[in-house]
Scaffold this active site. Structure first.
Site, PDB file in Angstrom:
ATOM      1  N   HIS A 177       0.911  -1.065   0.437  1.00 49.97           N
ATOM      2  CA  HIS A 177       0.007  -0.236  -0.236  1.00 49.97           C
ATOM      3  C   HIS A 177       1.067   1.031  -0.143  1.00 49.97           C
ATOM      4  CE1 HIS A 177      -2.343   2.980   2.375  1.00 49.97           C
ATOM      5  NE2 HIS A 177      -2.721   2.978   1.487  1.00 49.97           N
ATOM      6  N   SER A 178       0.566   1.970  -0.620  1.00 51.05           N
ATOM      7  CA  SER A 178       1.445   3.375  -1.092  1.00 51.05           C
ATOM      8  C   SER A 178       2.624   3.336  -1.035  1.00 51.05           C
ATOM      9  CB  SER A 178       1.320   4.470   0.181  1.00 51.05           C
ATOM     10  OG  SER A 178       1.244   5.640   0.507  1.00 51.05           O
ATOM     11  N   MET A 179       3.717   3.770  -0.297  1.00 49.99           N
ATOM     12  CA  MET A 179       5.471   3.369  -0.887  1.00 49.99           C
ATOM     13  C   MET A 179       5.319   2.115   0.112  1.00 49.99           C
ATOM     14  SD  MET A 179       6.492   6.837  -0.943  1.00 49.99           S
ATOM     15  CE  MET A 179       7.427   6.109  -0.843  1.00 49.99           C
ATOM     16  N   THR A 232       0.229   3.368  -5.083  1.00 52.52           N
ATOM     17  CA  THR A 232       1.991   3.743  -5.652  1.00 52.52           C
ATOM     18  C   THR A 232       1.909   4.819  -6.256  1.00 52.52           C
ATOM     19  OG1 THR A 232       2.221   1.270  -4.010  1.00 52.52           O
ATOM     20  CG2 THR A 232       3.839   2.522  -4.884  1.00 52.52           C
TER      21      THR A 232
END
Length: 922
Positions: A135-137, A164
């Site tokens: 998730h995300s980074m 991301t």
């Protein structure tokens, strides 16, 4: 939202002592549920490992939704196989703002993968790889694993990323962040052939994700191999909604699609995720793009034989056909087949369009290859070509592609019919159903309108939006439907389709109705693409549709801030530096300093900055200028980076500059009022003193403070020293503001005396009162004859105060306030490093690496001089003229090199203040 069935638990995995001591703030957990873990021992570390990587400030507990739904799914198949979900605790670090820990996170993930796979050793059919959900980074960390020198690519079977930013960081606040991204993206592009067996699914949250715009979630690639799939959640079947940055983790529809894809990817021979790239892409495409409701494991075009005696066959001799199923009856045949002959090549029909509602059959449309007396004996199953679109299952076949068939066959099974359903089919010519309309100009602000009128005799229509390919374009499309005669409830589906990416948006509405659709883009059209977005109308026959298209001013502003809002800090600081330069020029030419707001109005001119930046970007197209650029060792112009993403425009740059001017204007007014209030409060606790003209720039006290701050920088964190120095400077400004107000109060008393050249201060007043002599001995005596007025003169200052003293103090205060505006932004840029250091203080006293150490060291030395500076010493400086002129050059350079790379802005601020400090010395 995903609901829990049992109480979640997170089992902490014991790591090797060396690993845990090297990464004390990190941890590895395995998700389980209390009752499941207690009653089913076989679920303990015997399944297929999936590793969840949280993102910026993310928690390892975010794996809960995937883990819980996967457990329920495993129970539904009687635990033939199951998944073990692991999650990593990154201590909720702010890696989107501080990139110094990304390498450390990557190395820890590599070590955890080894620990996970080691726990399965000795088991039959032990897994040799893991699937990763980031998730995300966390998604960029997953891709960064492949850049490690000793990493084996076979350890990863699949990467799924949620919101991301693959293209670039949202905010580039330090060099470590952009260096990390450059390393990862270059590695994947240069080694695309080597990494072609690694499949990546990237999901963007859509327009509700205000943190990471979906255009950044596209995985950079040369496109040589079909191993990446980029989708936006608004286009994912059975979801069709946009999600915010956190919702994408636990959105029920997306979690179900992800878990179903995982289960469909399992190879039943090994009970592990398949390594067949084609199958992986087919499964992902099935669950995240089309969803035909046919098992994704099946061959989409399998040969079938049809029963003859147990089914009824009906031939359809018309080119548009509607079938409404009767009520359920036991006397109905087991199966019904409807055959539609293909039109001849002389006829102008190009497509077959069919849609059905409430039909639960998984195999319902075929191509007939062998027919005998209106009964098809053999055919090819085409259900895999169908698409789920809200309440409809639709197919849209190009007839030329299926000329090998004699008929299309539609199958209705009695066993599959639980309620009434509708089937509609028609042959059509796409050109006759397609209408093209130009879009309205962005600057029309909704005043200009384009209308399209459709008298629907068919089931589908297309409206192409010409010249719609820029991200700052946004339109409000109003669709109004009217029907003369309508039997029963009907519904229409409108889809805004973007052909160059999976970012469609779908709207369902009743008939008749009035519906508003907002059309805007996540990504600009690629240069080598000539396609245009279109509005697909899945309509009702015999209805009239009026489509109104106008520019939506609010949505245009939203697009500008979505794509360019992160660049506003550059233009805000640029305006402050222009104010600073203007004040110094006026101080040099006129001998006094302009007020902050007046200087802003005089200096904030976009034409002084923007044309030079764009001119440099234009000249960089030529090789001779590129050679000069390289000789000067200048970094890449940030405008070129925006051009590559298709989001650069001179008009937008000017608009952002003006937005920055407005922000500086109102923040200047607010800050001025705040300082006055704080200075009044300061006067209650501290007696104000007269500002001295000649004061030592480098005192013993300030030198000790500077040395103390430098020790803090090199033993803890540069941001700590900057914050302490900022508050020290703020107190100095508040004290100076109080002194100036008191000095003005003294001068306000001067008109009461007939002939006053200089005004005595508190020392002379006290002497006269102490002697007990006459109240007024001469004309140059006290300026006040009342105790209240003499109390106002209770100042620690020289014996006499002149008007020039007050003017010089006011000039000094004005420069101090401007410098404080610049220091405000220095604090904002250093805040992520400070928060990261404070959060990890119990694990390490010093921040390593520290993006603020060099800037903080120079700025602390500079502030040691500035805190004792005075305008009179600056006026006499030989460098004042050049320092004032250089501010404009700094602004142009900052607009060229600090627009995207925000971490460079503190360097420009520091350089500007260092030059001013030299003016105080020389």
């Amino acid at each position: 939202m995903t609901y829990m069935f049992e109480y979640p638990e997170y089992l902490k995995i014991k790591l090797p002592k060396k690993l845990s001591s090297h990464y004390p703030s990190y941890g590895l957990y395995r998700y389980k549920e209390k009752n499941s873990a207690e009653t089913r021992k076989e679920l303990k570390a015997t399944g297929i490992p999936v590793l969840f990587l949280p993102g910026n400030a993310g928690s390892y507990k975010q794996v809960r939704s995937l883990g819980s739904v996967a457990l329920r799914k495993a129970e539904n198949i009687h635990n033939k196989f199951h998944f073990d979900f692991y999650s990593i605790d990154f201590n909720e670090e702010l890696v989107a703002l501080y990139g110094g820990s990304l390498e450390k996170q990557t190395e820890f993930v590599h070590a955890c993968i080894k620990v996970i796979l080691k726990s399965y050793k000795g088991q039959k059919g032990a897994p040799s790889n893991v699937a990763i959900v980031g998730h995300s980074m966390g998604g960029i960390v997953a891709r960064a694993l492949f850049t490690l020198p000793n990493f084996k690519s076979t350890l990863i079977s699949l990467i799924i990323t949620q919101a991301t930013p693959h293209v670039a960081p949202v905010l580039i606040l330090d060099s470590y962040l952009i260096d990390f991204y450059t390393t990862v993206n270059n590695h994947w592009i240069l080694n695309e052939e080597t990494l072609r067996n690694i499949t990546i699914l990237s999901m963007g949250g859509g327009f509700r994700d205000y943190q990471v715009r979906s255009g950044l979630t596209i995985v950079p690639s040369l496109g040589l191999y079909n191993n990446t799939l980029n989708v936006v959640t608004s286009a994912v079947p059975r979801a069709w909604v946009s999600t915010d940055h956190l919702c994408i983790v636990w959105c029920k529809e997306l979690v179900l699609a992800t878990v179903r894809a995982f289960f469909d990817l399992v190879d039943h021979n090994t009970n592990q995720i398949t390594m067949d790239l084609k199958k992986i892409m087919k499964v992902l495409h099935h669950h995240f793009v089309t969803y035909s409701e046919k098992d994704s494991e099946d061959n989409p075009e399998t040969s079938v034989s049809f029963p003859g005696s147990t089914a009824t066959w009906s031939e359809i001799n018309t080119y548009d056909w509607t079938y409404n199923s009767p009520q359920f009856s036991a006397r109905l045949p087991k199966a019904s087949y409807f055959i539609l002959p293909l039109p001849s090549e002389e006829e102008l029909y190009s497509n077959l369009y069919c849609r059905t509602t409430n039909l639960e059959s998984s195999d319902w449309i075929y191509g007939c290859t062998l027919i005998n007396q209106s009964v098809c004996q053999e055919g090819i199953d085409l259900t895999g070509e169908a698409e789920l679109l809200k309440m409809y299952k639709i197919v849209n076949f190009n007839v030329e592609k299926y000329r090998s068939f004699s008929h299309f066959v539609i199958h209705v099974s009695k066993a599959r019919v639980n309620k009434q359903f509708t089937m509609e089919c028609e042959y059509l010519t796409v050109k006759s159903r397609t209408m093209s309309t130009p879009i309205t100009n962005v600057l029309s602000f909704g005043a200009s309108v384009h209308r399209v009128l459709i008298n629907s005799t068919g089931l589908i229509h297309y409206v192409q939006l010409q010249d719609f390919n820029k991200i700052y374009q946004a339109f409000e499309i109003h669709v109004e439907s009217q029907c003369q005669s309508l039997h029963g409830k009907r519904a229409d589906v409108y889809r805004f389709h973007v052909p160059w990416s999976h970012e469609d948006s779908v709207v369902t509405t009743s008939v008749p109705s009035s519906t508003v659709i907002y059309a805007k883009l996540h990504r600009a059209r690629p240069e080598n693409d000539s396609s245009v977005p279109e509005l697909q109308l899945h309509t009702t026959r015999n209805c009239q549709y009026e489509i109104t298209i106008r520019t939506s001013f609010c949505q245009v502003l939203g697009q500008l801030f979505r794509f360019h809002g992160v660049y506003l800090p550059t233009y805000v600081v640029a305006n402050i530096l222009l104010v600073f330069g203007r004040q110094l020029i006026h101080l040099h030419n006129e001998g006094n300093c302009l007020d902050f707001t007046i200087a802003l109005h005089a200096a904030a001119k976009p034409y002084k900055v923007i044309p030079f930046v764009n001119l440099a970007a234009f000249l960089l197209r030529y090789e001779w200028f590129q050679d000069v650029w390289s000789i000067l060792m200048l970094p890449e112009n940030d405008i070129l980076i925006l051009n590559e993403q298709g989001i650069s425009s001179s008009a937008i740059s000017i608009l952002l500059f003006l937005f920055g001017t407005a922000i500086v204007h109102w923040s200047g007014i607010f800050f001025s009022l705040l300082l006055k209030q704080l200075s009044s409060l300061w006067s209650l606790f501290q007696r104000p003193s007269v500002v001295k003209k000649e004061n030592g720039l480098i005192s013993r006290q300030s030198s000790c403070v500077v040395i103390f701050f430098i020790i803090i920088i090199w033993t803890t964190c540069g941001a700590v020293a900057l914050i302490f120095g900022y508050f020290l400077y703020l107190l100095k400004v508040i004290s100076l503001q109080a002194s100036v107000q008191a000095m003005k109060g003294i001068l306000n008393l001067a008109p009461r005396v007939e002939t006053v050249e200089k005004i005595p201060t508190s020392s002379s007043v006290k002497e006269e009162e102490g002697e007990g002599e006459e109240e007024e001995e001469d004309t140059s005596g006290t300026a006040s004859d009342s105790p209240e007025e003499s109390d106002q003169l209770n100042l620690e200052c020289p014996n006499w105060l002149s008007l020039s003293d007050v003017d010089d103090a006011v000039d000094t205060l004005k420069i101090y306030i401007t410098i404080l505006h610049l220091l405000n932004w220095m604090m904002l840029f250093s805040a992520p490093s400070f928060i990261y250091w404070l959060k990890n203080l119990r694990y390490a006293r010093r921040l390593n690496p520290d993006p603020c150490d060099i800037v903080a060291t120079i700025l602390v030395l500079t502030m040691g001089i500035l805190i004792n500076s005075h305008s009179t010493s600056v006026k006499r400086s030989k460098l004042l003229k050049y320092t004032a002129r250089i501010q404009l050059i700094l602004v142009i350079a900052m607009a060229a090199f600090g627009l995207v790379h925000l971490y460079r802005i503190p360097y420009f601020i520091t350089f500007s203040l260092a030059l001013y400090a030299l003016c105080c010395l020389i």
